[in-house]
Write a protein that holds these residues in place. Structure first.
Motif, PDB file in Angstrom:
ATOM      1  N   VAL A 189      -6.923 -51.736  91.600  1.00  0.00           N
ATOM      2  CA  VAL A 189      -7.402 -53.117  91.514  1.00  0.00           C
ATOM      3  C   VAL A 189      -8.539 -53.121  90.500  1.00  0.00           C
ATOM      4  O   VAL A 189      -9.538 -52.412  90.680  1.00  0.00           O
ATOM      5  N   GLU A 190      -8.371 -53.910  89.447  1.00  0.00           N
ATOM      6  CA  GLU A 190      -9.347 -53.923  88.366  1.00  0.00           C
ATOM      7  C   GLU A 190     -10.751 -54.262  88.877  1.00  0.00           C
ATOM      8  O   GLU A 190     -10.944 -55.250  89.583  1.00  0.00           O
ATOM      9  N   GLY A 191     -11.700 -53.393  88.548  1.00  0.00           N
ATOM     10  CA  GLY A 191     -13.094 -53.621  88.906  1.00  0.00           C
ATOM     11  C   GLY A 191     -13.416 -53.354  90.369  1.00  0.00           C
ATOM     12  O   GLY A 191     -14.522 -53.665  90.826  1.00  0.00           O
ATOM     13  N   GLN A 192     -12.466 -52.825  91.143  1.00  0.00           N
ATOM     14  CA  GLN A 192     -12.689 -52.562  92.560  1.00  0.00           C
ATOM     15  C   GLN A 192     -12.084 -51.215  92.931  1.00  0.00           C
ATOM     16  O   GLN A 192     -11.419 -50.572  92.131  1.00  0.00           O
TER      17      GLN A 192
END
Length: 178
Positions: free
Chosen positions: A50-53
């Motif tokens: 998950v992008e940025g997570q």
């Protein structure tokens, strides 16, 4: 006297069930026998970046029986973004190949989705799993393909289904703790 007549009527029926079960088991033994090492329950892992997570983590339990039955329970059954909640899956598995402690297998299972406000139509989900089990390490890895069909559809007919959703998984065979 009635007990004697009932016994005479039910005994042949019981024998027929035993004979049919024996033949069915014989056929299953031929299919599962070389892959008996794969019988058991596996705890699997699937990660989705998950992008940025942190990665989104899903776990499942896949159980394979020596009778050729397959069962799957998934941590996402309550539903995840863009997917309806769903039931546990049940189905069958077969031995595709077994050499030097490595088992290649296929499983075919079905489960049901539950209607939501956003997705009001329940569906049948068909899961096709191709996996490799390595007995020495107790590890399993594979690919799951999921297709959906309406409740009144035929989950055996892949022509009426959309392209499958596909994901990879890894896992380990569960053992009794020491």
């Amino acid at each position: 006297m009635a007990l004697g007549i009932r016994s005479l009527v039910t005994a042949p029926a019981a024998l027929a069930v035993l004979v049919v079960s024996a033949f069915a088991q014989d056929d299953t033994d031929k299919q599962i026998g070389p892959c008996i090492d794969a019988v058991g329950t596996f705890l699997t892992l699937r990660k989705i970046p998950v992008e940025g997570q942190s990665d989104f983590v899903m776990r499942s339990l896949i159980s394979l029986t020596n009778g050729g039955h397959a069962f799957l329970t998934d941590s996402s059954q309550g539903g995840v973004l863009d997917y309806q909640p769903f039931s546990s899956a049940r189905g069958v598995w077969r031995c595709d190949d077994a050499k030097d402690g490595t088992v290649n297998l296929s499983a075919y299972m079905l489960d049901f989705t539950f209607p939501t406000e956003r997705e009001p139509d329940a569906l049948i989900a068909r899961l096709d799993i191709s996996a490799e089990y390595v007995a020495a390490s107790g590890s399993i890895s594979g690919i799951t393909r999921i297709r959906f069909v309406p409740l009144d559809g035929d989950p055996l007919d892949t022509d009426q289904m959309k392209d499958p959703i596909e994901y990879e998984f890894t896992g380990t065979k569960m053992k009794m703790p020491d």
